[in-house]
Design a protein around this motif. Structure first.
Motif, PDB file in Angstrom:
ATOM      1  N   GLY A 457       1.212  -1.317   0.045  1.00 59.97           N
ATOM      2  CA  GLY A 457      -0.264  -0.467   0.282  1.00 59.97           C
ATOM      3  C   GLY A 457       0.847   1.022   0.254  1.00 59.97           C
ATOM      4  N   LYS A 466      -3.825   3.248   0.809  1.00 62.90           N
ATOM      5  CA  LYS A 466      -4.326   3.067  -0.575  1.00 62.90           C
ATOM      6  C   LYS A 466      -3.560   1.651  -0.467  1.00 62.90           C
ATOM      7  CE  LYS A 466      -4.730   3.717  -4.742  1.00 62.90           C
ATOM      8  NZ  LYS A 466      -4.760   4.689  -6.720  1.00 62.90           N
ATOM      9  N   ILE A 467      -4.798   0.300  -0.414  1.00 58.76           N
ATOM     10  CA  ILE A 467      -4.107  -0.565  -0.703  1.00 58.76           C
ATOM     11  C   ILE A 467      -4.194  -0.977  -2.244  1.00 58.76           C
ATOM     12  CG2 ILE A 467      -4.956  -3.208   0.284  1.00 58.76           C
ATOM     13  CD1 ILE A 467      -3.373  -1.595   2.118  1.00 58.76           C
TER      14      ILE A 467
END
Length: 654
Positions: A457, A466-467
């Motif tokens: 991420g 944010k993955i």
């Protein structure tokens, strides 16, 4: 005893029974009628069951298997085990008998409380397998007696009978239960939850009372949850999310947990309860929206026109109104009209009229899908967590919801990105250990106390995570381009016609994909175009369906062009599988995660055909049916080339 001082779940229960004795703790729909159980009733039920278990020989440190759909009595069984210093071990109720053997053996199960005849049959079926491993479920307690009248097995006892034994034991030993509760400590193991086992045998994740209660308390404070809230409990009890929402947070905040009559009646029961707090994985939200759109396509043209006009207004300003941002007066008036005619009635049909907080997690949710729910006034947010973190790492604050992130670190949590891009976390809610796996525990938690999530991420400028994908799955194509299969699969699943997808490409010259269609959505699409079909295999092979899915894949490629990291990972070829990927066939885990390695091995002939450039390939596949029978399904699959696009600024290429 004050709620804030409750350091174990049995103490939380007794605190609520004292502070709000008549407040509903659980509701359960049975034979079409909602039955309500107060906190004081729940405490009495737990006391009787715990004493009954103790009379049968259940002791501190023992593990109790709990198997079935969401039922108040099964939640009480968890608390009863904890009151004795034991540990509940929920198993997936839809697992086949052979899948249960590993957990029953690994967790050293001697006592099991199950819902009904189906689960009893499974445990009796594996009796000889357990015996060969030196194990035995000595006491098998069933909650629903239907179908079990003629069963004659020394291990079988009804739930009611155990409680009868417990009441007699309690009278003979009046201080026993309270002493057991007082002996419990915050550091005791509260539950063992087994991982999904995508890459190997499942591991038992041991969570302490302190970890779960800490995560639950922080989450309740974050979203302002209290005793007057309602949640619908319908996702597997063996899943960490249900344990957080329907057990830990309910025990902390004192809100009401509502159990549907069956898996088939969940949506009806959702509308009847109208929860204020709701969780569903993206596939549930996708399914609801698909049903809405199917109904609208079948409506008259006036209703269709009004619906699409209102949704245009909602897309333009609905999310801003929800977040209390400035919106032009005329748009506010148009939205108010849409609220009266469309959004309000639609939320009511969905059973979401009262939702203050709705969450989704488990997979990435499509921006358009996310925007739809927020635009019609539903406060849908994303969170991020894992079994090892009590499903608690990141939460999206109200007013700071982004479509492409899972929010900043939740209260009491720290996140950082390692040099290799892996997300690492520490704080409240981390596992104590893996059960009987000290080696795995040392590998998962580093010397600084950070849990290594295995996810790749990035953290944006606002501190939101944010993955991208599982770190181990992120690879490179033969030309060095980055390849993140899950990211691509999630983009494909954003389309309502695509139910599941599996992408391949590591160390290869291009990306190829398997696709499962959504039978209901594509079936409705086909019927409106007067395309006849005989079943899933026939529908999946229709040329018009293949062409329509090809357009979806092409749109994903067009979107990937704008992603600097993944522009080179556009899909070159795809096929629509002749069967749905199924946990019973070991292709998915019970939480519906793709078992990528297993699928690659099982369908190697299809992967080879895609990369060899073949136009079609015959395959015959063994399948398991729900009743335990086995059979096969075969088809000649079309292998389709898809248009790819050059990086932004270049000329289009076919």
């Amino acid at each position: 005893m004050q709620e804030s001082s409750a350091t174990t779940f049995p103490r939380c229960l007794l605190a609520h029974a004292t502070q709000r004795p008549d407040h509903p703790a659980h509701r359960e729909k049975d034979l079409g009628i909602w039955q309500t159980y107060s906190w004081s009733q729940a405490a009495r039920e737990v006391r009787a069951l715990a004493c009954g278990l103790a009379a049968l020989g259940f002791r501190r440190g023992m593990n109790l298997a709990v198997i079935g759909d969401n039922r108040p009595r099964l939640y009480w069984a968890m608390t009863a085990a904890q009151a004795l210093g034991g540990v509940p071990v929920p198993l997936y109720q839809d697992a086949i008998a052979n899948e249960m053997v590993y957990v029953l053996d690994d967790a050293e199960i001697e006592f099991a409380i199950v819902e009904d005849q189906e689960q009893v049959d499974k445990l009796l079926e594996v009796e000889s397998q357990l015996a060969s491993r030196g194990r035995a479920v000595r006491h098998l307690i069933y909650e629903d007696p239907r179908g079990l009248r003629d069963y004659d097995h020394p291990s079988l006892l009804s739930y009611e009978r155990v409680q009868e034994i417990g009441r007699e034991f309690d009278q003979a030993n009046p201080g026993f239960f309270d002493a057991g509760v007082e002996a419990g400590t915050a550091d005791d193991t509260a539950i063992i939850l087994y991982t999904s086992g995508t890459t190997g045998k499942p591991k038992g994740v041991c969570h302490s009372h302190a970890g779960l209660i800490g995560a639950a308390r922080n989450g309740c404070q974050f979203d302002g949850l209290g005793a007057d809230d309602d949640v619908l409990s319908y996702l597997p009890m063996a899943w960490v999310g249900d344990n957080l929402f329907s057990y830990a947070q309910a025990m902390v905040a004192g809100f009401t947990v509502n159990c549907p009559e069956s898996r088939e009646t969940v949506m009806t029961d959702l509308r009847e309860i109208g929860p204020t707090y709701y969780f569903a994985p993206p596939r549930i939200y996708e399914g609801l929206l698909t049903q809405v759109m199917i109904r609208m396509e079948d409506a008259g043209w006036i209703k269709r026109r009004l619906f699409h006009w209102a949704m245009g207004v909602a897309r333009r300003c609905g999310a801003d109104i929800l977040d209390k941002r400035p919106v032009p007066t005329m748009d506010r008036l148009r939205y108010a009209l849409g609220e009266l005619l469309i959004y309000g009635p639609l939320r009511n049909v969905l059973g979401m009229s009262r939702i203050r907080v709705g969450y989704t997690a488990g997979e990435a949710i499509g921006p358009d899908l996310f925007r739809f729910y927020r635009s019609i006034g539903i406060n849908l947010k994303q969170f991020y967590g894992q079994t090892e973190t009590c499903a608690y790492v990141c939460l999206q604050p109200d007013g700071q919801v982004k479509f492409d992130t899972v929010g900043p670190a939740a209260p009491g949590m720290e996140i950082r990105i390692a040099d290799n891009g892996e997300v690492q976390v520490r704080g409240v809610g981390l596992l104590k250990s893996y059960y009987k796996r000290d080696d795995a525990t040392r590998e998962a938690i580093n010397d600084e106390g950070y849990f290594l999530t295995g996810d790749a991420g990035v953290i944006d400028a606002d501190g939101h995570l944010k993955i991208i994908d599982r770190a181990k799955d992120v690879g490179k194509l033969a030309d060095g381009s980055m390849f993140a299969p899950k990211y691509i699969e999630n983009k494909l699943k954003f389309f309502p016609y695509i139910k599941e997808a599996v992408a391949f490409g590591t160390d290869r010259d291009r990306v190829c994909a398997f696709i499962n269609i959504d039978f209901d959505a594509v079936g409705n699409w086909a019927e409106r175009r007067h395309l006849p079909y005989a079943g899933y295999v026939d529908l999946a092979g229709q040329p018009d369906v293949i062409a329509m899915i090809g357009e979806c894949v092409e749109q994903v490629n067009a979107d990937l062009v704008n992603d600097a990291m993944l522009a080179g990972s556009q899909i070159a070829r795809f096929l629509i599988l002749h069967k749905e990927l199924d946990p019973d066939d070991d292709e998915l885990t019970r939480t519906r995660k793709v078992r990528r390695g297993f699928i690659a091995e099982k369908y190697a002939v299809l992967i080879d055909a895609l990369y060899a450039g073949k136009p079609e390939q015959f395959i015959e596949t063994r399948v398991k049916f729900e009743d335990g029978r086995e059979g096969s399904v075969s088809a000649t699959l079309k292998l389709v080339d898809v248009k790819r696009f050059p990086p932004v600024g270049g000329a289009r290429a076919a």
